[in-house]
Design a protein around this motif. Sequence first.
Motif, mmCIF file in Angstrom:
data_model
loop_
_atom_site.group_PDB
_atom_site.id
_atom_site.type_symbol
_atom_site.label_atom_id
_atom_site.label_comp_id
_atom_site.label_asym_id
_atom_site.label_seq_id
_atom_site.Cartn_x
_atom_site.Cartn_y
_atom_site.Cartn_z
ATOM 1 N N ALA A 72 0.832 -1.209 0.000
ATOM 2 C CA ALA A 72 0.000 0.000 0.000
ATOM 3 C C ALA A 72 0.867 1.260 0.000
ATOM 4 O O ALA A 72 0.579 2.221 -0.727
ATOM 5 C CB ALA A 72 -0.932 -0.012 1.210
ATOM 6 N N ARG A 73 1.939 1.266 0.796
ATOM 7 C CA ARG A 73 2.837 2.426 0.835
ATOM 8 C C ARG A 73 3.484 2.666 -0.522
ATOM 9 O O ARG A 73 3.609 3.807 -0.966
ATOM 10 C CB ARG A 73 3.936 2.222 1.882
ATOM 11 C CG ARG A 73 3.484 2.445 3.286
ATOM 12 C CD ARG A 73 4.613 2.123 4.264
ATOM 13 N NE ARG A 73 4.159 2.327 5.614
ATOM 14 C CZ ARG A 73 4.578 3.324 6.399
ATOM 15 N NH1 ARG A 73 5.480 4.161 5.978
ATOM 16 N NH2 ARG A 73 4.103 3.440 7.614
ATOM 17 N N VAL A 74 3.920 1.588 -1.168
ATOM 18 C CA VAL A 74 4.561 1.739 -2.472
ATOM 19 C C VAL A 74 3.557 2.264 -3.487
ATOM 20 O O VAL A 74 3.866 3.160 -4.273
ATOM 21 C CB VAL A 74 5.184 0.404 -2.937
ATOM 22 C CG1 VAL A 74 5.637 0.499 -4.389
ATOM 23 C CG2 VAL A 74 6.352 0.025 -2.035
ATOM 24 N N ARG A 75 2.337 1.761 -3.459
ATOM 25 C CA ARG A 75 1.321 2.232 -4.416
ATOM 26 C C ARG A 75 0.949 3.694 -4.181
ATOM 27 O O ARG A 75 0.554 4.385 -5.129
ATOM 28 C CB ARG A 75 0.079 1.344 -4.341
ATOM 29 C CG ARG A 75 0.317 -0.002 -5.000
ATOM 30 C CD ARG A 75 -0.942 -0.827 -5.115
ATOM 31 N NE ARG A 75 -0.640 -2.090 -5.756
ATOM 32 C CZ ARG A 75 -0.804 -3.274 -5.178
ATOM 33 N NH1 ARG A 75 -1.323 -3.367 -3.960
ATOM 34 N NH2 ARG A 75 -0.485 -4.371 -5.827
ATOM 35 N N GLU A 76 1.081 4.176 -2.947
ATOM 36 C CA GLU A 76 0.813 5.590 -2.683
ATOM 37 C C GLU A 76 1.764 6.491 -3.458
ATOM 38 O O GLU A 76 1.394 7.586 -3.859
ATOM 39 C CB GLU A 76 0.923 5.890 -1.189
ATOM 40 C CG GLU A 76 -0.246 5.412 -0.381
ATOM 41 C CD GLU A 76 -0.081 5.684 1.110
ATOM 42 O OE1 GLU A 76 0.832 6.444 1.504
ATOM 43 O OE2 GLU A 76 -0.874 5.131 1.893
ATOM 44 N N VAL A 77 2.992 6.041 -3.666
ATOM 45 C CA VAL A 77 3.975 6.877 -4.368
ATOM 46 C C VAL A 77 4.185 6.462 -5.820
ATOM 47 O O VAL A 77 4.583 7.274 -6.639
ATOM 48 C CB VAL A 77 5.331 6.919 -3.622
ATOM 49 C CG1 VAL A 77 5.167 7.539 -2.255
ATOM 50 C CG2 VAL A 77 5.971 5.555 -3.515
ATOM 51 N N ALA A 78 3.921 5.201 -6.152
ATOM 52 C CA ALA A 78 4.182 4.707 -7.505
ATOM 53 C C ALA A 78 2.923 4.586 -8.357
ATOM 54 O O ALA A 78 3.020 4.347 -9.559
ATOM 55 C CB ALA A 78 4.880 3.344 -7.440
ATOM 56 N N GLY A 79 1.771 4.709 -7.742
ATOM 57 C CA GLY A 79 0.530 4.543 -8.481
ATOM 58 C C GLY A 79 0.026 3.108 -8.385
ATOM 59 O O GLY A 79 0.588 2.279 -7.680
ATOM 60 N N ASP A 80 -1.036 2.832 -9.116
ATOM 61 C CA ASP A 80 -1.665 1.510 -9.074
ATOM 62 C C ASP A 80 -0.896 0.551 -9.980
ATOM 63 O O ASP A 80 -1.278 0.299 -11.128
ATOM 64 C CB ASP A 80 -3.128 1.618 -9.505
ATOM 65 C CG ASP A 80 -3.881 0.320 -9.297
ATOM 66 O OD1 ASP A 80 -3.439 -0.506 -8.470
ATOM 67 O OD2 ASP A 80 -4.909 0.120 -9.973
ATOM 68 N N VAL A 81 0.225 0.047 -9.456
ATOM 69 C CA VAL A 81 1.094 -0.861 -10.205
ATOM 70 C C VAL A 81 1.279 -2.146 -9.411
ATOM 71 O O VAL A 81 1.098 -2.165 -8.192
ATOM 72 C CB VAL A 81 2.477 -0.218 -10.479
ATOM 73 C CG1 VAL A 81 2.338 1.013 -11.355
ATOM 74 C CG2 VAL A 81 3.201 0.099 -9.187
ATOM 75 N N PRO A 82 1.660 -3.237 -10.080
ATOM 76 C CA PRO A 82 2.004 -4.445 -9.330
ATOM 77 C C PRO A 82 3.222 -4.185 -8.442
ATOM 78 O O PRO A 82 4.181 -3.534 -8.864
ATOM 79 C CB PRO A 82 2.340 -5.463 -10.418
ATOM 80 C CG PRO A 82 1.706 -4.941 -11.663
ATOM 81 C CD PRO A 82 1.712 -3.455 -11.527
ATOM 82 N N VAL A 83 3.165 -4.685 -7.209
ATOM 83 C CA VAL A 83 4.270 -4.511 -6.260
ATOM 84 C C VAL A 83 4.645 -5.882 -5.724
ATOM 85 O O VAL A 83 3.824 -6.571 -5.125
ATOM 86 C CB VAL A 83 3.877 -3.578 -5.092
ATOM 87 C CG1 VAL A 83 5.028 -3.450 -4.101
ATOM 88 C CG2 VAL A 83 3.451 -2.207 -5.613
ATOM 89 N N ASP A 84 5.900 -6.265 -5.957
ATOM 90 C CA ASP A 84 6.419 -7.537 -5.474
ATOM 91 C C ASP A 84 7.299 -7.256 -4.265
ATOM 92 O O ASP A 84 8.261 -6.496 -4.363
ATOM 93 C CB ASP A 84 7.228 -8.221 -6.580
ATOM 94 C CG ASP A 84 7.745 -9.586 -6.162
ATOM 95 O OD1 ASP A 84 7.098 -10.240 -5.321
ATOM 96 O OD2 ASP A 84 8.800 -9.992 -6.670
ATOM 97 N N VAL A 85 6.951 -7.857 -3.133
ATOM 98 C CA VAL A 85 7.717 -7.680 -1.894
ATOM 99 C C VAL A 85 8.386 -9.004 -1.551
ATOM 100 O O VAL A 85 7.711 -10.018 -1.398
ATOM 101 C CB VAL A 85 6.810 -7.239 -0.724
ATOM 102 C CG1 VAL A 85 7.619 -7.087 0.556
ATOM 103 C CG2 VAL A 85 6.080 -5.942 -1.056
ATOM 104 N N THR A 86 9.703 -8.977 -1.419
ATOM 105 C CA THR A 86 10.461 -10.152 -0.996
ATOM 106 C C THR A 86 11.043 -9.890 0.384
ATOM 107 O O THR A 86 11.788 -8.927 0.562
ATOM 108 C CB THR A 86 11.601 -10.461 -1.985
ATOM 109 O OG1 THR A 86 11.046 -10.673 -3.280
ATOM 110 C CG2 THR A 86 12.380 -11.684 -1.549
ATOM 111 N N VAL A 87 10.645 -10.718 1.347
ATOM 112 C CA VAL A 87 11.219 -10.627 2.687
ATOM 113 C C VAL A 87 12.424 -11.547 2.687
ATOM 114 O O VAL A 87 12.290 -12.770 2.634
ATOM 115 C CB VAL A 87 10.196 -11.029 3.767
ATOM 116 C CG1 VAL A 87 10.828 -10.985 5.157
ATOM 117 C CG2 VAL A 87 8.962 -10.132 3.698
#
Length: 96
Positions: A72-87
């Motif tokens: 959600a934080r990434v989409r706030e700055v990057a727009g409605d894009v796919p976001v892949d998070v690797t822990v």
Amino acid sequence: MTAPLADTVAEAVLAHPAVHRLDPGPFGALASYLPGRRVEGVRAAGPGEPVEIGVVLKLGGPVPEVVADLRARVREVAGDVPVDVTVTDVVLAGDD
């Protein structure tokens, strides 16, 4: 001049209290290349493009909830894009 998207994403992710640090992965491949430097742990090609992040989390909260918050934080700055998070790892809270 506005900051490159990779820098903005990195700031948003690092501001989350459960994030210990960004992580470029075992071979350092997860990075954005900017003039004269790299933003490790963030791959952001540009507006409208998918974003990938690698993070080391502080152990404490449920990982799926933290990952959802980070998306959600990434989409706030990057727009409605796919976001892949690797822990890539977790550390005990308070470890530096």
